[in-house]
Write an enzyme that holds these catalytic residues in place. Structure first.
Site, PDB file in Angstrom:
ATOM      1  CG  HIS A  72      41.583  39.007  22.042  1.00 46.39           C
ATOM      2  ND1 HIS A  72      40.867  39.453  23.113  1.00 46.39           N
ATOM      3  CD2 HIS A  72      40.697  38.934  21.011  1.00 46.39           C
ATOM      4  CE1 HIS A  72      39.600  39.655  22.758  1.00 46.39           C
ATOM      5  NE2 HIS A  72      39.474  39.336  21.488  1.00 46.39           N
ATOM      6  CE1 TYR A 200      42.859  39.725  31.610  1.00 44.57           C
ATOM      7  CE2 TYR A 200      42.396  38.928  33.829  1.00 44.57           C
ATOM      8  CZ  TYR A 200      42.590  38.678  32.488  1.00 44.57           C
ATOM      9  OH  TYR A 200      42.523  37.392  32.027  1.00 44.57           O
ATOM     10  N   PRO A 292      40.614  32.299  39.016  1.00 45.43           N
ATOM     11  CG  PRO A 292      38.498  33.248  38.726  1.00 45.43           C
ATOM     12  CD  PRO A 292      39.357  32.565  39.745  1.00 45.43           C
ATOM     13  CE  LYS A 296      47.729  31.347  32.193  1.00 48.90           C
ATOM     14  NZ  LYS A 296      48.401  31.246  30.927  1.00 48.90           N
ATOM     15  CE1 TYR A 384      45.513  36.795  30.844  1.00 48.12           C
ATOM     16  CE2 TYR A 384      45.675  36.674  28.450  1.00 48.12           C
ATOM     17  CZ  TYR A 384      44.917  36.831  29.596  1.00 48.12           C
ATOM     18  OH  TYR A 384      43.558  37.012  29.497  1.00 48.12           O
TER      19      TYR A 384
HETATM   20  C1  DHB Z   1      37.666  34.883  31.111  1.00 45.47           C
HETATM   21  C2  DHB Z   1      37.912  34.228  32.294  1.00 45.47           C
HETATM   22  C3  DHB Z   1      39.063  34.485  32.991  1.00 45.47           C
HETATM   23  O1  DHB Z   1      39.299  33.848  34.148  1.00 45.47           O
HETATM   24  C4  DHB Z   1      39.973  35.421  32.537  1.00 45.47           C
HETATM   25  O2  DHB Z   1      41.090  35.654  33.256  1.00 45.47           O
HETATM   26  C5  DHB Z   1      39.739  36.066  31.356  1.00 45.47           C
HETATM   27  C6  DHB Z   1      38.578  35.804  30.647  1.00 45.47           C
HETATM   28  C7  DHB Z   1      36.439  34.591  30.352  1.00 45.47           C
HETATM   29  O3  DHB Z   1      35.612  33.816  30.826  1.00 45.47           O
HETATM   30  O4  DHB Z   1      36.239  35.163  29.277  1.00 45.47           O
END
Ligand code: DHB
Length: 386
Positions: A72, A200, A292, A296, A384
């Protein structure tokens, strides 16, 4: 048993460390409390930074990832009902790859076993001894025996709840913690992708995230009470909540499908300093946790073992301890960058129980700035992609 590096924990950190050491001709033994089936089936995150992808590829465990992973080049921030793209690759020249953590685990286990590596699964009551001596030891129960491994070093890769970190005397540990008053409800769904890149989403009812695993399997999350009960969330209620939080003035719509996995994830920030005590070196979640948001966790674990494997290699080649002495400070620099980024993304995108209308407007002002300022978008993007 004698080995050079005894590794506690067969998560991404322990397995990748064992693999990287093997490529340097350094012997290790990995012990793990769970079974191989359990570690290969546990659903975790799925976003790999460019540097993680490159390391797996260079160390010849990236073949399936390169075939099946989804590259991506951007993400969307969705707020006030509109999606805004952050062009990760245009801004940084790098990209992310969506490839589930348990698939990375499968690839690493297969590579270690094919190379004749030792991974002991289903180990119980592991305890670490003599960490401040030249011959640290791990004792445990395995198949009705009480074996002991003595190594030149021990790598504690056994996660936040493992035995490694608490084996460091508390006066040698400085711990930094922040917990968040919410969790993530995560589901896996059999459905076509609704979006070409991750979304997001900020919403007054709370955060939501649209991710993917494959063209047929989607990964969705929404902010929830960390004490919530899966039973209180029948499928219809989940879809209603997701549709509400992802609604907008554009005609984008989330595709529904069969939900085949549900789980709730707690959120915390945690760091222990230093990441070393005597001959014990901590890596991954044993030393630090990030919420999450920003994906990271796995990438930090990979960075730790990249630094640690190279430091062990220098030690075993020339008895040079300088890189090992620098390990904790080197790893922590990256850890604290990710701690800040994950805290920032979490704070900007979630609803806090004591939020006022003022704080809600402040979040929107910041999101608006991120998507309209090249400087701020670049800040998000470079963190990111890693
Ligand atoms: C996923 C998990 C994440 O914490 C995130 O920021 C983006 C994607 C995932 O599990 O796909």
């Amino acid at each position: 048993m004698k080995t050079q590096v005894a590794i506690v924990g067969a998560g991404p950190a322990g397995l990748l460390l064992s693999h990287l050491l093997h490529l340097e001709g350094i012997a290790s033994v990995v012990i793990e409390s769970r079974t191989r089936e359990e570690i290969e089936a546990t659903i975790r995150a799925g976003v790999l930074e460019q540097g993680t992808v490159d390391l797996l590829a260079q160390s010849r465990v990236g073949e399936r990832m390169q075939r099946e992973g989804l590259r991506h080049e951007g993400i969307y921030l969705r707020f006030a009902g509109v999606s805004h793209r952050i062009a990760l690759s245009e801004l940084t020249g790098r990209a992310i790859t969506v490839y589930a953590q348990h698939e990375v685990i499968k690839d690493l286990v297969a590579a270690r076993l094919a190379a004749g590596g030792t991974i002991l699964f289903g180990v119980k009551d592991a305890a670490l001894y003599d960490l401040d001596s030249d011959s640290p030891k791990v004792r445990f129960r395995h198949e009705n025996a009480l074996p002991e491994i003595s190594g030149d070093f021990i790598a504690g890769c056994d996660g936040f709840h493992g035995v490694s970190r608490p084996s460091i005397p508390s006066r040698h540990r400085h711990e930094f913690t922040r917990s968040y008053p919410f969790g993530w409800f995560g589901i896996l769904v059999e459905a076509p992708a609704s979006t070409d890149e991750l979304i997001y989403a900020h919403h007054e009812r709370g955060f939501a995230l649209v991710s993917t695993r494959s063209p047929q399997i989607q990964r969705l999350y929404f902010q929830c009470d960390p004490e919530d009960n899966l039973k209180r969330w029948p499928d219809a209620r989940i879809w209603e909540e997701l549709h509400t939080r992802l609604a907008g003035s554009d005609d984008w719509k989330l595709a529904e499908g069969r939900i085949f996995q549900k789980g709730i994830i707690a959120m915390r920030s945690f760091v222990v300093e230093p990441m070393r005590y005597g001959r014990l070196f901590l890596a991954g979640d044993a030393a630090h946790i990030v919420p999450p948001t920003g994906a990271k966790g796995l990438n930090l674990a990979v960075n730790d073992v990249r630094v640690l494997a190279s430091a062990f290699s220098r030690y075993f080649k020339s008895k040079d301890e300088e890189a090992l002495a620098a390990y904790s400070a080197t790893a922590l620099k990256r850890v604290w960058r990710a701690e800040h980024f994950s805290w920032w993304m979490t704070s900007m995108l979630h609803r806090f129980h004591d939020d006022t209308p003022f704080q809600h407007r402040i979040q929107l002002a910041e999101l608006d700035y991120v998507v309209n300022s090249k400087a701020k978008a670049l800040t998000l993007a470079e963190n990111y992609v890693g």
